[in-house]
Design a protein around this motif. Structure first.
Motif, mmCIF file in Angstrom:
data_model
loop_
_atom_site.group_PDB
_atom_site.id
_atom_site.type_symbol
_atom_site.label_atom_id
_atom_site.label_comp_id
_atom_site.label_asym_id
_atom_site.label_seq_id
_atom_site.Cartn_x
_atom_site.Cartn_y
_atom_site.Cartn_z
ATOM 1 N N SER A 14 -16.731 55.521 -16.008
ATOM 2 C CA SER A 14 -16.005 55.674 -14.846
ATOM 3 C C SER A 14 -16.918 56.658 -13.749
ATOM 4 O O SER A 14 -17.077 56.446 -12.742
ATOM 5 C CB SER A 14 -14.780 56.621 -14.803
ATOM 6 O OG SER A 14 -13.798 55.464 -15.854
ATOM 7 N N ILE A 246 -14.527 48.421 -16.041
ATOM 8 C CA ILE A 246 -14.517 49.560 -15.600
ATOM 9 C C ILE A 246 -15.392 49.974 -14.470
ATOM 10 O O ILE A 246 -15.189 50.606 -13.527
ATOM 11 C CB ILE A 246 -14.418 50.834 -16.612
ATOM 12 C CG1 ILE A 246 -13.379 50.736 -17.569
ATOM 13 C CG2 ILE A 246 -14.425 52.211 -16.038
ATOM 14 C CD1 ILE A 246 -13.212 51.850 -18.785
ATOM 15 N N GLY A 249 -15.072 49.543 -10.709
ATOM 16 C CA GLY A 249 -14.856 50.998 -9.811
ATOM 17 C C GLY A 249 -15.951 51.265 -8.802
ATOM 18 O O GLY A 249 -15.774 52.130 -7.785
ATOM 19 N N VAL A 281 -8.925 49.603 -13.508
ATOM 20 C CA VAL A 281 -9.937 50.458 -13.902
ATOM 21 C C VAL A 281 -9.021 51.675 -14.903
ATOM 22 O O VAL A 281 -9.624 52.182 -15.867
ATOM 23 C CB VAL A 281 -10.743 51.010 -13.034
ATOM 24 C CG1 VAL A 281 -11.675 52.203 -13.386
ATOM 25 C CG2 VAL A 281 -11.878 50.053 -12.428
#
Length: 292
Positions: A14, A246, A249, A281
């Motif tokens: 992330s 993810i 993002g 996400v």
């Protein structure tokens, strides 16, 4: 190597996606202030990224640690970066971004299932559907308004090649995940070497000023060394498909940076897409320790 938990791996990727979201803005500013082309920017990005990772490493790294597995990683990084810029030239930024980023998790999911035998649970399947849908909504207006240049079909082909290259690097790095730092450094070195023959004839030396030097250092340190270091580390703990979803993002982060720093405006449809993308996400990140 200290093991990484699935939850921490989700945090790592992330943060990496957030850092990547700032790379486009830094690169665009470098085109103007440093008078570098896309390949030149990519060349310096990889070279400086390797230098920063080497400077921060806790143990010595030597060229003999360039084991064979970093060759496909570095070549793949050079291919998907170059193909993405070719896609932009052929079909425009909006279309290239949607096709590349939207196709990447799909290619990764297929490859992960066929090559790595990674299961795809209900949560991951839902996120795999929601994230690209959110990406399309987020960029829909840009795609509709974009004038397709001549050769846009070839541009889409390059975008698919870029997505395949990125998915290939993700899958290969997931398969060979014993030395994430060595993979990152070696991949940067090989990627820079692959780009050098194309960057040198076009002029690889930037017009240095305080702003261009700062941008180069930032690009090498944050969206490259930090982001890829965390990315390869996350692949030691999470399935390749989860990491690729993810990573989307990045698109939401780039859009929000455009709003905050560059005064861009998002339509309600785009805000909805951003929310859907971030929700996919967030769900994956929160469910990282459970069966997905």
């Amino acid at each position: 190597m200290t093991p990484v938990s699935a939850r921490r791996g989700a945090v790592y990727v992330s943060v990496a996606a957030t850092a990547w979201g700032t790379g486009g803005a830094a690169g665009a500013l470098l085109f103007e202030s440093g008078h570098l082309g896309p390949i030149g920017v990519s060349f310096w990005r990889y070279l400086l990224g390797a230098a920063f990772l080497l400077a921060l490493t806790r143990r010595p790294w030597r060229p003999r640690r360039l084991t064979w597995h970093v060759l496909p990683v570095g070549a793949g990084m050079a291919v998907y970066q170059t193909a993405y810029f070719a896609a932009i030239a052929g079909s425009g930024v909006a279309v290239a971004t949607v096709v590349t980023m939207g196709a990447t998790p799909i290619f990764t999911a297929i490859g992960g299932r066929l090559l790595l035998r990674e299961p795809l649970g209900p949560v991951a399947r839902a996120a795999l559907a929601a994230a690209p849908a959110g990406l399309v909504l987020l960029t829909w207006e840009s795609v509709v308004r974009a004038e397709a240049p001549a050769g846009s079909g070839a541009g889409i082909g390059y975008a698919l090649l870029s997505a395949a290259g990125y998915a290939g690097v993700t899958l290969f790095s997931r398969r060979h995940r014993t030395d994430p730092q060595g993979t990152a450094v070696g991949g940067f070195v090989v990627g820079a070497a692959c780009l050098a023959p194309f960057a040198l004839p076009a002029g690889v030396l930037p017009e240095l000023s305080v702003s261009s030097a700062a941008l180069l250092l930032y690009l090498g340190a944050v969206p490259t060394a930090l982001a890829y270091g965390l990315f390869f580390r996350a692949l030691t703990a999470l399935p390749a498909t989860t990491v690729s979803i993810i990573s989307l993002g990045e698109a939401a982060g780039a859009a929000l940076i455009g709003v905050v720093l560059f005064g861009e405006r998002l339509t309600p449809l785009a805000w909805g897409g951003c929310a859907l993308l971030l929700a996919a996400v967030a769900v994956l990140a929160l469910k990282a320790d459970t069966e997905m």
